[in-house]
Design a protein around this motif. Structure first.
Motif, PDB file in Angstrom:
ATOM      1  N   SER A  80       1.876  -6.646  -5.972  1.00  0.00           N
ATOM      2  CA  SER A  80       0.727  -5.971  -6.575  1.00  0.00           C
ATOM      3  C   SER A  80       1.081  -5.705  -8.029  1.00  0.00           C
ATOM      4  CB  SER A  80       0.414  -4.664  -5.847  1.00  0.00           C
ATOM      5  OG  SER A  80       1.535  -3.793  -5.875  1.00  0.00           O
ATOM      6  N   LYS A 134      -7.954  -6.982  -4.639  1.00  0.00           N
ATOM      7  CA  LYS A 134      -7.471  -5.663  -5.042  1.00  0.00           C
ATOM      8  C   LYS A 134      -6.895  -4.921  -3.835  1.00  0.00           C
ATOM      9  CE  LYS A 134      -9.089  -5.893  -9.329  1.00  0.00           C
ATOM     10  NZ  LYS A 134      -8.243  -5.781 -10.550  1.00  0.00           N
ATOM     11  N   LEU A 135      -5.989  -3.961  -4.114  1.00  0.00           N
ATOM     12  CA  LEU A 135      -5.407  -3.179  -3.025  1.00  0.00           C
ATOM     13  C   LEU A 135      -6.463  -2.374  -2.275  1.00  0.00           C
ATOM     14  CD1 LEU A 135      -1.946  -1.709  -4.133  1.00  0.00           C
ATOM     15  CD2 LEU A 135      -2.438  -3.251  -2.224  1.00  0.00           C
ATOM     16  N   SER A 136      -7.596  -2.141  -2.917  1.00  0.00           N
ATOM     17  CA  SER A 136      -8.673  -1.410  -2.255  1.00  0.00           C
ATOM     18  C   SER A 136      -9.391  -2.261  -1.212  1.00  0.00           C
ATOM     19  CB  SER A 136      -9.687  -0.905  -3.288  1.00  0.00           C
ATOM     20  OG  SER A 136     -10.263  -1.994  -3.991  1.00  0.00           O
ATOM     21  N   ARG A 167       0.837  -1.202   0.000  1.00  0.00           N
ATOM     22  CA  ARG A 167       0.000   0.000   0.000  1.00  0.00           C
ATOM     23  C   ARG A 167       0.877   1.260   0.000  1.00  0.00           C
ATOM     24  NH1 ARG A 167      -5.065  -1.959   0.840  1.00  0.00           N
ATOM     25  NH2 ARG A 167      -5.376  -3.678   2.311  1.00  0.00           N
ATOM     26  N   GLY A 173     -12.735  -9.225  -6.865  1.00  0.00           N
ATOM     27  CA  GLY A 173     -12.768  -7.837  -7.299  1.00  0.00           C
ATOM     28  C   GLY A 173     -12.782  -7.722  -8.811  1.00  0.00           C
ATOM     29  N   LYS A 194       2.245   1.930  -3.440  1.00  0.00           N
ATOM     30  CA  LYS A 194       1.282   2.047  -4.541  1.00  0.00           C
ATOM     31  C   LYS A 194       1.579   3.298  -5.361  1.00  0.00           C
ATOM     32  CE  LYS A 194      -3.647   2.715  -5.506  1.00  0.00           C
ATOM     33  NZ  LYS A 194      -3.646   1.916  -6.741  1.00  0.00           N
ATOM     34  N   LYS A 227      -2.553   4.634 -10.755  1.00  0.00           N
ATOM     35  CA  LYS A 227      -3.807   5.332 -10.510  1.00  0.00           C
ATOM     36  C   LYS A 227      -4.997   4.372 -10.519  1.00  0.00           C
ATOM     37  CE  LYS A 227      -2.224   9.756 -12.367  1.00  0.00           C
ATOM     38  NZ  LYS A 227      -2.432  10.835 -13.374  1.00  0.00           N
ATOM     39  N   PHE A 228      -4.783   3.158 -11.040  1.00  0.00           N
ATOM     40  CA  PHE A 228      -5.860   2.163 -11.045  1.00  0.00           C
ATOM     41  C   PHE A 228      -5.777   1.299  -9.796  1.00  0.00           C
ATOM     42  CE2 PHE A 228      -2.240   0.272 -13.252  1.00  0.00           C
ATOM     43  CZ  PHE A 228      -2.148  -0.989 -12.686  1.00  0.00           C
ATOM     44  N   ASP A 229      -6.824   0.540  -9.558  1.00  0.00           N
ATOM     45  CA  ASP A 229      -6.890  -0.337  -8.389  1.00  0.00           C
ATOM     46  C   ASP A 229      -6.082  -1.607  -8.680  1.00  0.00           C
ATOM     47  OD1 ASP A 229      -7.529  -1.440  -5.976  1.00  0.00           O
ATOM     48  OD2 ASP A 229      -9.654  -1.804  -6.437  1.00  0.00           O
ATOM     49  N   GLU A 230      -4.879  -1.671  -8.137  1.00  0.00           N
ATOM     50  CA  GLU A 230      -3.961  -2.765  -8.451  1.00  0.00           C
ATOM     51  C   GLU A 230      -4.447  -4.109  -7.895  1.00  0.00           C
ATOM     52  OE1 GLU A 230       0.273  -1.928  -7.882  1.00  0.00           O
ATOM     53  OE2 GLU A 230      -0.272   0.157  -7.529  1.00  0.00           O
ATOM     54  N   THR A 231      -4.142  -5.165  -8.623  1.00  0.00           N
ATOM     55  CA  THR A 231      -4.444  -6.519  -8.178  1.00  0.00           C
ATOM     56  C   THR A 231      -3.332  -7.020  -7.268  1.00  0.00           C
ATOM     57  OG1 THR A 231      -5.670  -7.059 -10.196  1.00  0.00           O
ATOM     58  CG2 THR A 231      -4.807  -8.915  -8.932  1.00  0.00           C
TER      59      THR A 231
END
Length: 232
Positions: free
Chosen positions: A216, A177-179, A31, A70, A34, A37-41
């Motif tokens: 990630s 996802k990192l989110s 994290r 995700g 990171k 800009k996208f939600d990394e896997t």
């Protein structure tokens, strides 16, 4: 090229390639680093002590990730009649028979999972050379050849992932996802690793689980402390 912040550059420079991370610290490090800009896997890779060239050392199966992936899974189903209607009602992205076969032969293979009812295998069998190399060939052992298409679609859409060891003895998969929250990622991580451990083949010799790495999409590979494998 993605530009790193001063904090990210500092963290990257301090990374010890040989350090073993607990899963909590590894997730926090990913994290902190990171940059996309996208939600990394978030992906996990396991190095196994097997030689998949031997049938009794093959590691393959399915595992349901409790927190989902995700990812919006695209599912194609080979079915006719009532089963075709059930598949559509269950959310399949494409349902068909010979028409679906021809569509795939023409190069339309943008699917993450292909499911078939048993009576359709005569049609699906003609796609072996196309679906096989992509890991999409329906297989009764994996639950993708089944009369219960509704459940198979639900599993695929709900976070079930397939795993298969590669020639080098490595298995890898996205686990979210990192989110996702730490708890969600850890639940998926533990479920995935546990499934691989339980899938240990009879022919495996010596140490089975040799190394675990987590990363990630744009992040570094971090080695996981093996004693932390089953932590909650």
């Amino acid at each position: 090229m993605v530009k790193l912040s001063k904090k990210q550059k500092s963290l990257t420079e301090k990374l010890d390639a040989e350090k073993l991370y607990g899963i909590d610290e590894a997730l926090q490090t990913l994290r902190d680093l990171k940059s996309a800009k996208f939600d990394e896997t978030v992906e996990v890779a396991l190095n196994l002590g097997v030689d998949p060239r031997h049938a009794d050392q093959m590691v393959r199966g399915m595992v349901s990730l409790p927190s989902g992936t995700g990812k919006d899974m695209k599912v194609a189903v080979f079915a006719r009649g009532d089963n075709a209607e059930k598949a559509l009602a269950a959310g399949a992205d494409k349902v068909g028979a010979e028409d679906l076969m021809e569509d795939m032969q023409n190069g339309n293979l943008n699917y993450d999972r292909v499911i078939a009812t048993p009576d359709m295998m005569g049609v699906v069998g003609r796609l072996g050379k196309i679906l096989g190399p992509k890991g999409l060939m329906p297989n009764p052992k994996l639950g993708t050849v089944t009369p219960n298409v509704e459940q198979a679609i639900k599993d695929a859409k709900g976070g079930q992932v397939e795993f298969r060891v590669e020639k080098q003895g490595i298995i890898h998969s996205g686990i979210g996802k990192l989110s996702f929250s730490d708890d969600a990622l850890k639940a998926n991580y533990n479920a995935f690793v546990d499934a691989i451990v339980k899938a240990k083949p009879a022919g495996a010799k010596g140490k089975y689980l040799r190394k675990i790495t987590i990363t990630s999409s744009m992040g570094p590979g971090l080695k996981i402390d093996m004693s932390d494998v089953y932590s909650a």
